[in-house]
Design an enzyme around this catalytic site. Sequence first.
Site, PDB file in Angstrom:
ATOM      1  N   ARG A 178      35.594  30.433  38.021  1.00 17.89           N
ATOM      2  CA  ARG A 178      34.911  31.711  38.330  1.00 17.89           C
ATOM      3  C   ARG A 178      34.116  31.599  39.620  1.00 17.89           C
ATOM      4  O   ARG A 178      32.990  32.090  39.723  1.00 17.89           O
ATOM      5  CB  ARG A 178      33.976  32.155  37.199  1.00 17.89           C
ATOM      6  CG  ARG A 178      34.637  32.430  35.891  1.00 17.89           C
ATOM      7  CD  ARG A 178      35.629  33.593  35.965  1.00 17.89           C
ATOM      8  NE  ARG A 178      36.345  33.649  34.713  1.00 17.89           N
ATOM      9  CZ  ARG A 178      37.408  32.899  34.436  1.00 17.89           C
ATOM     10  NH1 ARG A 178      37.925  32.104  35.349  1.00 17.89           N
ATOM     11  NH2 ARG A 178      37.986  32.976  33.257  1.00 17.89           N
ATOM     12  N   SER A 257      33.398  39.574  29.857  1.00 16.78           N
ATOM     13  CA  SER A 257      32.440  38.509  29.520  1.00 16.78           C
ATOM     14  C   SER A 257      31.186  38.689  30.362  1.00 16.78           C
ATOM     15  O   SER A 257      31.278  38.780  31.588  1.00 16.78           O
ATOM     16  CB  SER A 257      33.047  37.138  29.825  1.00 16.78           C
ATOM     17  OG  SER A 257      34.241  36.990  29.097  1.00 16.78           O
ATOM     18  N   GLU A 363      28.109  36.555  34.584  1.00 18.49           N
ATOM     19  CA  GLU A 363      29.327  36.605  35.393  1.00 18.49           C
ATOM     20  C   GLU A 363      29.337  37.813  36.340  1.00 18.49           C
ATOM     21  O   GLU A 363      29.725  37.679  37.500  1.00 18.49           O
ATOM     22  CB  GLU A 363      30.547  36.642  34.462  1.00 18.49           C
ATOM     23  CG  GLU A 363      31.859  36.654  35.218  1.00 18.49           C
ATOM     24  CD  GLU A 363      33.073  36.771  34.313  1.00 18.49           C
ATOM     25  OE1 GLU A 363      33.259  35.894  33.456  1.00 18.49           O
ATOM     26  OE2 GLU A 363      33.822  37.739  34.479  1.00 18.49           O
TER      27      GLU A 363
HETATM   28  C1  LIG Z   1      37.376  44.413  29.518  1.00 20.01           C
HETATM   29  C2  LIG Z   1      37.247  43.414  30.635  1.00 20.01           C
HETATM   30  C3  LIG Z   1      37.925  42.214  30.566  1.00 20.01           C
HETATM   31  C4  LIG Z   1      37.828  41.282  31.598  1.00 20.01           C
HETATM   32  N1  LIG Z   1      38.502  40.104  31.491  1.00 20.01           N
HETATM   33  C5  LIG Z   1      38.424  39.188  32.482  1.00 20.01           C
HETATM   34  C6  LIG Z   1      39.127  37.945  32.396  1.00 20.01           C
HETATM   35  O1  LIG Z   1      39.835  37.678  31.420  1.00 20.01           O
HETATM   36  N2  LIG Z   1      38.994  37.060  33.406  1.00 20.01           N
HETATM   37  C7  LIG Z   1      38.233  37.311  34.513  1.00 20.01           C
HETATM   38  O2  LIG Z   1      38.169  36.460  35.392  1.00 20.01           O
HETATM   39  N3  LIG Z   1      37.567  38.490  34.635  1.00 20.01           N
HETATM   40  C8  LIG Z   1      37.644  39.425  33.644  1.00 20.01           C
HETATM   41  N4  LIG Z   1      36.944  40.601  33.758  1.00 20.01           N
HETATM   42  C9  LIG Z   1      36.096  40.849  34.934  1.00 20.01           C
HETATM   43  C10 LIG Z   1      36.786  41.698  36.022  1.00 20.01           C
HETATM   44  O3  LIG Z   1      37.821  42.467  35.505  1.00 20.01           O
HETATM   45  C11 LIG Z   1      37.327  40.853  37.169  1.00 20.01           C
HETATM   46  O4  LIG Z   1      36.295  40.095  37.738  1.00 20.01           O
HETATM   47  C12 LIG Z   1      37.972  41.708  38.271  1.00 20.01           C
HETATM   48  O5  LIG Z   1      38.546  40.877  39.246  1.00 20.01           O
HETATM   49  C13 LIG Z   1      36.999  42.660  38.941  1.00 20.01           C
HETATM   50  O6  LIG Z   1      37.754  43.544  39.724  1.00 20.01           O
HETATM   51  P1  LIG Z   1      37.170  44.916  40.244  1.00 20.01           P
HETATM   52  O7  LIG Z   1      38.165  45.468  41.195  1.00 20.01           O
HETATM   53  O8  LIG Z   1      36.790  45.767  39.121  1.00 20.01           O
HETATM   54  O9  LIG Z   1      35.904  44.387  41.063  1.00 20.01           O
HETATM   55  P2  LIG Z   1      34.438  45.006  41.114  1.00 20.01           P
HETATM   56  O10 LIG Z   1      33.813  44.880  39.783  1.00 20.01           O
HETATM   57  O11 LIG Z   1      34.456  46.341  41.721  1.00 20.01           O
HETATM   58  O12 LIG Z   1      33.746  43.979  42.110  1.00 20.01           O
HETATM   59  C14 LIG Z   1      33.509  42.646  41.720  1.00 20.01           C
HETATM   60  C15 LIG Z   1      33.001  41.875  42.937  1.00 20.01           C
HETATM   61  O13 LIG Z   1      34.025  41.785  43.909  1.00 20.01           O
HETATM   62  C16 LIG Z   1      33.571  42.338  45.145  1.00 20.01           C
HETATM   63  N5  LIG Z   1      34.711  43.015  45.759  1.00 20.01           N
HETATM   64  C17 LIG Z   1      35.548  43.900  45.189  1.00 20.01           C
HETATM   65  N6  LIG Z   1      36.503  44.265  46.058  1.00 20.01           N
HETATM   66  C18 LIG Z   1      36.246  43.595  47.215  1.00 20.01           C
HETATM   67  C19 LIG Z   1      36.855  43.555  48.491  1.00 20.01           C
HETATM   68  N7  LIG Z   1      37.956  44.257  48.765  1.00 20.01           N
HETATM   69  N8  LIG Z   1      36.311  42.759  49.442  1.00 20.01           N
HETATM   70  C20 LIG Z   1      35.206  42.025  49.192  1.00 20.01           C
HETATM   71  N9  LIG Z   1      34.586  42.024  48.006  1.00 20.01           N
HETATM   72  C21 LIG Z   1      35.096  42.800  47.024  1.00 20.01           C
HETATM   73  C22 LIG Z   1      32.454  43.300  44.776  1.00 20.01           C
HETATM   74  O14 LIG Z   1      31.562  43.473  45.868  1.00 20.01           O
HETATM   75  C23 LIG Z   1      31.816  42.553  43.631  1.00 20.01           C
HETATM   76  O15 LIG Z   1      30.991  41.535  44.164  1.00 20.01           O
HETATM   77  C24 LIG Z   1      37.027  41.562  32.728  1.00 20.01           C
HETATM   78  C25 LIG Z   1      36.335  42.779  32.803  1.00 20.01           C
HETATM   79  C26 LIG Z   1      36.440  43.702  31.764  1.00 20.01           C
HETATM   80  C27 LIG Z   1      35.707  45.007  31.858  1.00 20.01           C
END
Ligand SMILES: Cc1cc2nc3c(=O)[nH]c(=O)nc-3n(C[C@H](O)[C@H](O)[C@H](O)COP(=O)(O)OP(=O)(O)OC[C@H]3O[C@@H](n4cnc5c(N)ncnc54)[C@H](O)[C@@H]3O)c2cc1C
Length: 380
Positions: A178, A257, A363
């Site tokens: 992570r 998480s 996280e």
């Molecule tokens: C139900 C659920 C289950 C999940 N399961 C997992 C899992 O199994 N494993 C896991 O690792 N994660 C999991 N996650 C967490 C999450 O889905 C991941 O971390 C995912 O990659 C976040 O993507 P997002 O586009 O929603 O990012 P956001 O939440 O919008 O952003 C997350 C971070 O990334 C940065 N960011 C986003 N896009 C960019 C970009 N283009 N350039 C620079 N920075 C950027 C943002 O500034 C922020 O710091 C889960 C979340 C939920 C709600």
Amino acid sequence: MRRSTFPPPPPRAPEGVQENVLLAPRTTLCVGGPAAHFLEARDETKVLEALAWARKQGIDVAFLGGGSNVLVADRGFDGLVLRVAIGGINHAMEGDRVTLSAGAGVSWDALVAMAVEHGWAGLECLSGIPGDVGAAPIQNIGAYGQEAGDTITFVYCIDRRSGATVGIDRAGCRFGYRDSIFKRRGRGRFVVVGVTFSLQRNGPATVRYPELERFLRSEGAGASPSLAEVRQAVLELRRRKSMLLESGDENARSAGSFFVNPTLDEEEWARARARIEAAGVLGGGESIPQFPASGGRVKVPAAWLIERAGFHKGSGEGTVGLSTKHALAIVNRGGATAEDILRFARRLRDGVLARFGVRLVPEPVFLGFQPHEIEDLVGH
Ligand SMILES: Cc1cc2nc3c(=O)[nH]c(=O)nc-3n(C[C@H](O)[C@H](O)[C@H](O)COP(=O)(O)OP(=O)(O)OC[C@H]3O[C@@H](n4cnc5c(N)ncnc54)[C@H](O)[C@@H]3O)c2cc1C
């Protein structure tokens, strides 16, 4: 002579910038106040234009993907929130390898589904993770025995220091559990615009996670399950834990998480083990669940620590609680504020610390908070 006004007018906002946009509906936790400015950028030129405008205005910029790993402050974000919505997927074949490239705004699970459908191995265990491709390298998403960093070859970013687009190779990304350079030294510096993966054509599915292995066996899968079988199994396992975003799920408003699994060095592990054994929370013959982590460390499931510290699935305080299906997911039961979420998170953190001496670290990324408001949680 040229006619001019003094003071000069402020730079015109790029087309598409919206003012005072509520962020709560753009996050899966559904909490938080507005962004002073918000822009969805569909190409690199727009990202550059927005960054230049924000610089001239002297305002902060934050990046947002699908909002599935962020907690937005109740006051919102007093700057520009940039949603990098660059699309496009392409691929090239060479021998048994496939180079798959996707824009930062492509849905992560759509990319995984496409890879599985074509028989390209390497992403199948990451099925069902919400969010966009651009966020995948940020925390090196992982699940069921795979991490994005296993197959990422390049992360293409706009370097805000130089304004140039750079390709950062896997070694440069410094992927860890992570973790990546984008969460550390490169935090705030790099805007991800696209990611390239190297996958194996007609390759075998990865089945190394015991829970996945057991589930596949119980479903009667053969010794070498297909990519599609593994994808379906992962989706089903995630559904059972409310780790899939599905409408109508009472646990849907979460960030997945809320804490990372602590990875302990030898000394910390010995201390934690002694505290857990002394706490009398182990059943007869039961051992503490643990997994080897890099550098000789030991990973202990945070969900297990939370439950054994006395916080049960479905328990909580009014608007905030633990998921009824997963002790690691904090759920907005409806009407929660960011403050409510933080209060509950601190309660869990303090409970585990007091009982077992292990400090849980969140996280999700905190957006719009002052450093002093969250430093006790994030530790910097
Ligand atoms: C139900 C659920 C289950 C999940 N399961 C997992 C899992 O199994 N494993 C896991 O690792 N994660 C999991 N996650 C967490 C999450 O889905 C991941 O971390 C995912 O990659 C976040 O993507 P997002 O586009 O929603 O990012 P956001 O939440 O919008 O952003 C997350 C971070 O990334 C940065 N960011 C986003 N896009 C960019 C970009 N283009 N350039 C620079 N920075 C950027 C943002 O500034 C922020 O710091 C889960 C979340 C939920 C709600």
